[in-house]
Design a protein around this motif. Structure first.
Motif, PDB file in Angstrom:
ATOM      1  N   VAL A 183      31.640  79.233  63.104  1.00  0.00           N
ATOM      2  CA  VAL A 183      31.368  79.504  61.689  1.00  0.00           C
ATOM      3  C   VAL A 183      32.552  80.224  61.040  1.00  0.00           C
ATOM      4  CG1 VAL A 183      30.217  81.759  61.881  1.00  0.00           C
ATOM      5  CG2 VAL A 183      29.487  80.136  60.119  1.00  0.00           C
ATOM      6  N   SER A 200      24.719  75.791  51.282  1.00  0.00           N
ATOM      7  CA  SER A 200      25.372  76.195  52.527  1.00  0.00           C
ATOM      8  C   SER A 200      26.443  75.185  52.913  1.00  0.00           C
ATOM      9  CB  SER A 200      24.338  76.297  53.644  1.00  0.00           C
ATOM     10  OG  SER A 200      24.945  76.741  54.847  1.00  0.00           O
ATOM     11  N   VAL A 245      34.680  77.886  58.992  1.00  0.00           N
ATOM     12  CA  VAL A 245      34.088  77.588  57.687  1.00  0.00           C
ATOM     13  C   VAL A 245      34.398  78.725  56.718  1.00  0.00           C
ATOM     14  CG1 VAL A 245      31.952  77.060  56.450  1.00  0.00           C
ATOM     15  CG2 VAL A 245      32.262  76.248  58.803  1.00  0.00           C
ATOM     16  N   ALA A 246      34.198  79.949  57.178  1.00  0.00           N
ATOM     17  CA  ALA A 246      34.489  81.114  56.338  1.00  0.00           C
ATOM     18  C   ALA A 246      35.965  81.154  55.944  1.00  0.00           C
ATOM     19  CB  ALA A 246      34.102  82.400  57.072  1.00  0.00           C
ATOM     20  N   ILE A 302      26.991  80.117  54.871  1.00  0.00           N
ATOM     21  CA  ILE A 302      27.833  79.362  55.795  1.00  0.00           C
ATOM     22  C   ILE A 302      27.047  79.086  57.067  1.00  0.00           C
ATOM     23  CG2 ILE A 302      30.069  80.078  54.877  1.00  0.00           C
ATOM     24  CD1 ILE A 302      30.188  82.237  57.033  1.00  0.00           C
ATOM     25  N   ALA A 322      32.685  74.179  47.030  1.00  0.00           N
ATOM     26  CA  ALA A 322      32.865  75.486  47.670  1.00  0.00           C
ATOM     27  C   ALA A 322      33.812  76.386  46.883  1.00  0.00           C
ATOM     28  CB  ALA A 322      33.387  75.300  49.095  1.00  0.00           C
ATOM     29  N   THR A 348      28.522  86.259  52.191  1.00  0.00           N
ATOM     30  CA  THR A 348      27.610  85.268  52.768  1.00  0.00           C
ATOM     31  C   THR A 348      26.585  85.942  53.680  1.00  0.00           C
ATOM     32  OG1 THR A 348      29.214  84.747  54.526  1.00  0.00           O
ATOM     33  CG2 THR A 348      29.202  83.335  52.570  1.00  0.00           C
TER      34      THR A 348
END
Length: 255
Positions: free
Chosen positions: A222, A173, A225-226, A200, A190, A244
């Motif tokens: 989040v 993650s 992050v994506a 994630i 990643a 994810t």
């Protein structure tokens, strides 16, 4: 819809606006949040939150910082808490040699005991590792006997080690640090691991991503992050979200 696979919404930093944040998740395209415990008290709080809100699920466990206070009765208590229908994992558990708040022998002992509890209950584990990569690898290699699944949360190790964990069947993650300018190793991992083994998370209220760095982190972040993973892999944001989401449900809900 995105899933934040690791956030501590029970943390006191959310005491003033927790209800508003959780109720607004769907409006922010966040389908659900996994809230792990870090000791018995926070595990109980995580379950309480999960019971109150449909879109929150809990994990129960004792973080390596706090295992110095564990005994066999704690394992029995965690086992009892894990029977709640909204508990989807044992965590967060692991090893942390950066602070050494608990003796390293105790960290290893109770990490193994909690792993074995997870196997007994047929639940995945949520793993924390900091500056303990070799001992972490050795323990997971020893315990990964075909009956153990889980995720290394906020993964910060090398690509070579990542490949070893993937061989054992674990997911990795990524959180806010993958967005940091100096996070070369995390970005490499990643970019190169299979998308179907990736989750994630935010680790809220900690580790806020760029451009929110230094502020209280929240599940809605989040998306940053994506977006970074999509950029690194040169795929669409939607593809990251879909994959994810699917991976998280497969790990925690057997869907």
């Amino acid at each position: 819809m995105l899933i934040d696979s690791h956030a501590h919404l029970d943390d006191e930093k959310f005491d003033n606006d927790r209800d508003k944040i959780i109720k607004d998740l769907n409006n922010q395209d966040i389908e659900l949040v996994i809230n792990p415990g870090s000791d018995v008290a926070s595990s109980v709080k995580a379950i309480s939150l999960a019971k109150e809100y449909d879109n929150i699920y809990a994990a129960v466990g004792v973080h390596p910082h706090d295992v110095k206070d564990m005994d066999d009765a704690t394992i029995q208590l965690l086992s009892s808490l894990a029977n709640n229908e909204k508990v989807v994992a044992i965590g967060e558990i692991g090893l942390d040699y950066h602070y050494d708040y608990s003796p390293r022998d105790a960290q290893k002992k109770w990490f193994i005991e909690q792993i074995r509890l997870a196997k007994k209950l047929q639940l995945p584990i949520i793993v924390h590792e900091r500056e303990a990569s070799q001992d972490m690898y050795n323990i997971l290699k020893q315990e990964a006997d075909g009956n153990l699944s889980g995720v290394l949360h906020c993964y910060s190790g090398s690509l070579e080690m990542a490949k070893e964990y993937l061989k054992m069947g674990f997911y990795l993650s990524f959180a806010g640090p993958v967005t940091f300018k100096n996070s070369r190793v995390s970005k490499e991992v990643a970019k190169n691991i299979p998308l179907d083994r990736m989750l994630i998370e935010t680790d809220s209220p900690y580790l806020a991503p760029e451009p929110k760095r230094g502020k209280r982190n929240e599940p809605l972040n989040v998306r940053y992050v994506a977006a970074m993973i999509a950029e690194l892999r040169q795929i669409s944001f939607d593809e990251v979200a879909i994959e994810t989401n699917k991976n998280t449900k497969k790990l925690f809900f057997n869907k």
